[in-house]
Design a protein around this motif. Structure first.
Motif, PDB file in Angstrom:
ATOM      1  N   ASP A 155       0.826  -1.204   0.000  1.00  0.00           N
ATOM      2  CA  ASP A 155       0.000   0.000   0.000  1.00  0.00           C
ATOM      3  C   ASP A 155       0.862   1.257   0.000  1.00  0.00           C
ATOM      4  O   ASP A 155       1.879   1.339   0.695  1.00  0.00           O
ATOM      5  N   SER A 156       0.444   2.244  -0.775  1.00  0.00           N
ATOM      6  CA  SER A 156       1.115   3.543  -0.769  1.00  0.00           C
ATOM      7  C   SER A 156       0.522   4.420   0.317  1.00  0.00           C
ATOM      8  O   SER A 156      -0.569   4.148   0.830  1.00  0.00           O
ATOM      9  N   GLU A 157       1.209   5.494   0.669  1.00  0.00           N
ATOM     10  CA  GLU A 157       0.738   6.387   1.715  1.00  0.00           C
ATOM     11  C   GLU A 157      -0.159   7.495   1.189  1.00  0.00           C
ATOM     12  O   GLU A 157      -1.095   7.924   1.859  1.00  0.00           O
ATOM     13  N   LYS A 196      -3.142   5.996  -4.830  1.00  0.00           N
ATOM     14  CA  LYS A 196      -3.855   4.725  -4.884  1.00  0.00           C
ATOM     15  C   LYS A 196      -3.022   3.560  -5.421  1.00  0.00           C
ATOM     16  O   LYS A 196      -3.154   2.432  -4.928  1.00  0.00           O
ATOM     17  N   PHE A 246      -0.332   0.713  -6.049  1.00  0.00           N
ATOM     18  CA  PHE A 246       0.496  -0.012  -5.095  1.00  0.00           C
ATOM     19  C   PHE A 246       1.978   0.171  -5.410  1.00  0.00           C
ATOM     20  O   PHE A 246       2.361   0.400  -6.558  1.00  0.00           O
ATOM     21  N   LYS A 283       6.906  -4.089  -3.454  1.00  0.00           N
ATOM     22  CA  LYS A 283       7.639  -4.306  -2.206  1.00  0.00           C
ATOM     23  C   LYS A 283       9.096  -4.673  -2.456  1.00  0.00           C
ATOM     24  O   LYS A 283       9.997  -4.284  -1.698  1.00  0.00           O
ATOM     25  N   GLU A 335       6.199   7.616  -4.866  1.00  0.00           N
ATOM     26  CA  GLU A 335       4.770   7.883  -5.045  1.00  0.00           C
ATOM     27  C   GLU A 335       4.638   9.229  -5.747  1.00  0.00           C
ATOM     28  O   GLU A 335       5.251  10.220  -5.332  1.00  0.00           O
TER      29      GLU A 335
END
Length: 291
Positions: A119-121, A124, A126, A129, A136
């Motif tokens: 999940d990104s901060e 939306k 992804f 990992k 982002e």
């Protein structure tokens, strides 16, 4: 030389020549979502950093050369104005290549290529990992460069979050380039692994190099020393003193050798010092002949 008019050859040929000549090119592993919120993941080697304030990355999905169709990434960023750009290193390059397969709309390349969705901060899409660095981004502009197959679409991305894996960090929150181990695209099926060919060049801004034009003519027109060699020699601020040259010759027991050697041999010895980045030693041996 082979001279080509891009207007008189197929686009595929122009593309091949350009991507083979301009490289290595960093890879933007772009994560987006479509209007249904379904993830998409694809690599693009028309990519680089263009600004630090504001922080801007730009990458360009081409219209498909075969039929001029648009790629899912382009449609997604136009609709949602968000993207995560993941940096590709050697440990994930084979999976990245698999993700470039032309899967249909809605197919999850994260799953196809075996990547983990994180999940990104702020946005939306992804993050990957497994990627050592993830950006982002909010899409500020999409600029079309043409309507035919092969035309680029510049996507201007403002970075709103940067995530860096601790395993690639050095002191002072800097990225260790050797640990990062990034890969880049060349032409055809070829890639480049930066970790295997990293070398350092002191920036001229850190010293006021005297310049190649200040190098004595007999050295400047050497048949042994290359342009790169002269560049290293010209990047020093000042030449060693006569005493430093004499001390160097004495310490290394080179006094008699220098007297008996030709200019070309002296230049060859200096070149060996330059290969080891011992620039001042190279200068001392070059200046020794006249001492």
């Amino acid at each position: 030389m082979l001279t080509i008019d891009p207007q008189k050859v197929p686009v595929k040929k122009t593309y091949g020549l350009m991507t083979s000549a301009v490289g290595p090119r960093p890879i933007a592993f772009a994560s987006t979502v479509n209007e249904k919120g379904e993830p998409n993941l694809a690599p693009f080697s028309f990519f680089n950093v263009f600004s630090a304030n504001p922080p801007i990355l730009v990458f360009s999905p081409l219209l498909r050369i075969a039929d001029g169709s648009r790629k899912h990434t382009l449609e997604n960023v136009e609709n949602n104005k968000e993207v995560v750009i993941n940096i590709v290193n050697y440990d994930m390059v084979q999976q990245m290549s698999l993700a470039s397969t032309g899967y249909g709309d809605g197919v999850n390349e994260f799953k196809k290529a075996g990547f983990s969705m994180l999940d990104s901060e702020v946005v939306k899409p992804f993050r990957v990992k497994e990627s050592p660095v993830q950006f982002e981004c909010k899409v500020k502009e999409v600029k079309s460069l043409g309507k035919e197959g092969g035309a680029g679409n510049l996507i201007f991305c403002e970075v709103v979050r940067i995530h860096v894996g601790e395993d690639v960090l050095a002191e002072g929150e800097k990225i260790d380039q050797h640990k990062l181990d990034p890969v880049a695209r060349m032409g055809g099926n070829l890639y480049s692994r930066a970790n295997m060919g990293i070398f350092e060049i002191p920036k001229p801004q850190t010293t006021l190099g005297m310049g190649v034009d200040c190098i004595p003519k007999e050295i400047r027109i050497s048949r042994v020393l290359t342009g790169n060699d002269l560049g290293k020699l010209g990047n020093v601020e000042s030449l060693p003193s006569d005493q430093e040259v004499k001390d160097f010759l004495s310490k290394n027991k080179l006094v008699d050798y220098v007297k008996e050697s030709s200019e070309e041999k002296i230049h060859a010895i200096a070149q060996e010092y330059l290969k080891k980045e011992e620039v001042m030693s190279a200068w001392k041996i070059l200046l020794a002949k006249n001492k």
